[in-house]
Design an enzyme around this catalytic site. Structure first.
Site, PDB file in Angstrom:
ATOM      1  N   LYS A   1       0.859  -1.189   0.000  1.00 37.42           N
ATOM      2  CA  LYS A   1       0.000   0.000   0.000  1.00 37.42           C
ATOM      3  C   LYS A   1       0.897   1.240   0.000  1.00 37.42           C
ATOM      4  CE  LYS A   1      -3.768   2.024   2.776  1.00 37.42           C
ATOM      5  NZ  LYS A   1      -4.576   1.858   4.004  1.00 37.42           N
TER       6      LYS A   1
ATOM      7  N   SER B   1      -9.530   1.729   2.980  1.00 32.72           N
ATOM      8  CA  SER B   1      -8.671   2.505   2.134  1.00 32.72           C
ATOM      9  C   SER B   1      -7.621   1.691   1.384  1.00 32.72           C
ATOM     10  CB  SER B   1      -7.956   3.568   2.974  1.00 32.72           C
ATOM     11  OG  SER B   1      -7.145   2.955   3.956  1.00 32.72           O
TER      12      SER B   1
ATOM     13  N   SER C   1      -9.678  -0.789   7.158  1.00 32.42           N
ATOM     14  CA  SER C   1      -9.121  -0.631   5.809  1.00 32.42           C
ATOM     15  C   SER C   1      -8.402  -1.829   5.226  1.00 32.42           C
ATOM     16  CB  SER C   1      -8.185   0.572   5.766  1.00 32.42           C
ATOM     17  OG  SER C   1      -8.941   1.744   5.682  1.00 32.42           O
TER      18      SER C   1
HETATM   19  N1  GLN Z   1     -12.906   4.008   6.526  1.00 26.47           N
HETATM   20  C1  GLN Z   1     -12.342   4.373   7.802  1.00 26.47           C
HETATM   21  C2  GLN Z   1     -11.914   5.807   7.757  1.00 26.47           C
HETATM   22  O1  GLN Z   1     -12.137   6.436   6.760  1.00 26.47           O
HETATM   23  C3  GLN Z   1     -11.188   3.465   8.130  1.00 26.47           C
HETATM   24  C4  GLN Z   1      -9.948   3.807   7.403  1.00 26.47           C
HETATM   25  C5  GLN Z   1      -8.777   2.942   7.750  1.00 26.47           C
HETATM   26  O2  GLN Z   1      -8.909   1.880   8.351  1.00 26.47           O
HETATM   27  N2  GLN Z   1      -7.622   3.431   7.378  1.00 26.47           N
HETATM   28  O3  GLN Z   1     -11.387   6.338   8.695  1.00 26.47           O
END
Ligand code: GLN
Length: 489
Positions: free
Chosen positions: A78, A153, A177
């Protein structure tokens, strides 16, 4: 042998037996990326030259009789994980052109284990999002339907593994994410216990919640990567100095007598009927494999979302203060220092700005106790929920997300609706638990559904074994989704 269709652990065996080479596997991935990634947009950077050099070196080491846990296996990262020799953008314009001078701890671990790095995958900006639509560069598409999002994400990593553009990948999970995109893309993804994997060299979003995890086509593939990246690192003060079990050896295929809790708060109005049905069938399958199923309650679940968004945004507003144009990435040319900082910080996208404002507000003198302070107290209640439940069950089983992959553009103008995609994943991040998502079927539109398995602190081996045992009993169709070639706008 169709090298593309091999799982990570199968490729490793084929390499050990001398049936193929790392250069062949790496070239097959690179060719497939060229053929399909115009449609998927899962990679932001392809480190082709580096990958082929590493693959050649891996083949030479193997010819010299060496063997290491991931020798010659191509993996993706990532783009929030620092890799020296390539850009790290965190999906943001504010880090455009930033080349980190060092590797993240997890990258060094992968390289020591002999892995080949294929490239950097797309992410929502600073990992804030559930669809990759918040990336400042591209929106990754779901390999099962390119009109749909891959989740986020870590959507680039999930899509790449699902489409056969990497044998494994790393992501980060602050609120879901890794698990949520794994669920949307039909792959396995684990979020280890906080502190199990070092955050050194990983761009910070919310430091009390961030954790690196791995994606694979099977639980064994995820376990193989986790065994390599887990472990103590003195440079991360929250890193646990506790021995790392052999996660692959823990995959016994036997879950008889295990007590699996099903939380009633995770089967509520709003969950898609196909998701609920598939998860319930999977839970019946676990019972048929000898587990004992018990209904449980996690009564503070409903507070997970507001508590998470207060704490995560508060921490983000502090962490992101460092992006002022003086240290990393581009610097705007302002009239004076303040103007320079203001113009540079205008490079943040709308979701990041929203979180910084929300977080700064929650931390401000007049509101600290009312918002941030109270959120910390409720976080303790959520932690207590899990602690209490794990006194009587070994694992929790639930849906990963209430819905399957949504359409590109469908939720982007409705932040709350976007946040709801993580309603079942983020309570875990507020606690000291670990969790994974394993595919448990398709909905009537042919989109993957994920079963979430949650374990107590440092019980990664146990949840991986439940996922593995389930996979053995319910083998999936091994065919990769048919991704149409052609450019996506
Ligand atoms: N979707 C969640 C957020 O926007 C989790 C994101 C993540 O785990 N990095 O904060």
């Amino acid at each position: 042998m169709d090298i593309i269709s091999l799982t990570l652990t199968e490729l490793r065996e084929a390499l050990r037996r001398g049936e193929t080479t790392s250069v062949a596997a790496t070239q097959a991935m690179l060719d497939r990326i060229v053929a399909l990634d115009n449609s998927l947009l899962s990679y932001l950077t392809i480190t082709e030259e580096m990958a082929l050099e590493q693959a050649t070196a891996a083949d030479q080491r193997r010819a010299a009789g060496e063997d290491t846990p991931l020798l010659g296996v191509p993996i993706a990262l990532k783009d929030i994980i620092c890799l020296s020799g390539a850009p790290t953008t965190a999906g943001s314009k504010i880090l455009e052109g930033f080349n980190p001078p060092y590797n993240a701890f997890v990258v060094d671990r992968l390289l020591e284990a002999g892995a080949v790095i294929l490239g950097k995958t797309n992410t929502d900006e600073f990992a804030m999002g559930s669809s990759t639509e918040n990336s400042a560069y591209v929106t990754t598409r779901n390999p099962w339907d390119i009109e749909r999002v891959p989740g986020g994400s870590s959507g680039g990593s999930a899509a790449a593994v699902a489409a056969g553009l990497a044998y494994g990948a790393l992501g980060t999970d602050t609120g879901g994410s890794v698990r949520q995109p794994a669920s949307f893309c039909g792959v396995v993804g684990i979020r280890p216990t906080y502190g199990r994997v070092s955050r050194w060299g990983v761009v910070a979003f919310a430091s009390s919640l961030d954790q690196v995890g791995s994606f694979g086509r099977t639980a064994a593939d995820v376990a193989a990567q986790l065994s390599v990246i887990a472990g103590h690192d003195p440079r991360d003060s929250t890193s646990l100095n506790i021995p790392v079990p052999d996660y692959e050896a823990a995959l016994t295929g036997d879950i008889r007598g295990l007590r699996i809790g099903v939380p009633r708060e995770y089967f509520v109005e709003g969950i898609e009927p196909d998701v609920e049905a598939a998860v319930r069938v999977a839970i019946d399958d676990l019972a048929a494999l000898g587990a004992e199923i018990v209904e449980i309650s996690l009564p503070h679940t409903q507070y997970g979302l507001p508590v998470y968004y207060l704490i995560a945004s508060a921490e983000a507003s502090a962490n992101l203060a460092r992006y002022d144009g003086t240290r990393f990435g581009p610097r705007a040319k302002g009239a004076d220092m303040i103007d320079t900082v203001r113009q540079t910080r205008a490079l943040f996208g709308p979701e990041v700005k929203r979180r910084i404002m929300l977080g700064a507000y929650a931390l401000s003198a007049g509101y600290y106790d009312e918002y941030y302070g109270r959120a910390l107290k409720v976080r303790t209640l959520i932690k207590e929920d899990f602690r209490r439940v794990f006194e009587s069950v070994d694992v929790i089983a639930a849906p990963t997300s209430p819905a399957t992959a949504f359409r590109v553009g469908e939720r982007i103008d409705d932040p709350l609706n976007m946040y709801l995609a993580d309603i079942f994943t983020l309570p875990l991040n507020l606690s000291a638990s670990c969790g994974l998502s394993v595919p448990c079927g398709l909905d009537r539109q042919g989109l993957p559904i994920g079963l979430q398995l949650i374990g107590d602190t440092l019980q990664e081996a146990r949840i991986l074994n439940v996922a593995h045992t389930y996979e053995q009993a319910r083998p999936r169709d091994r065919r990769l989704p048919a991704v149409p070639a052609g450019a996506t706008g």
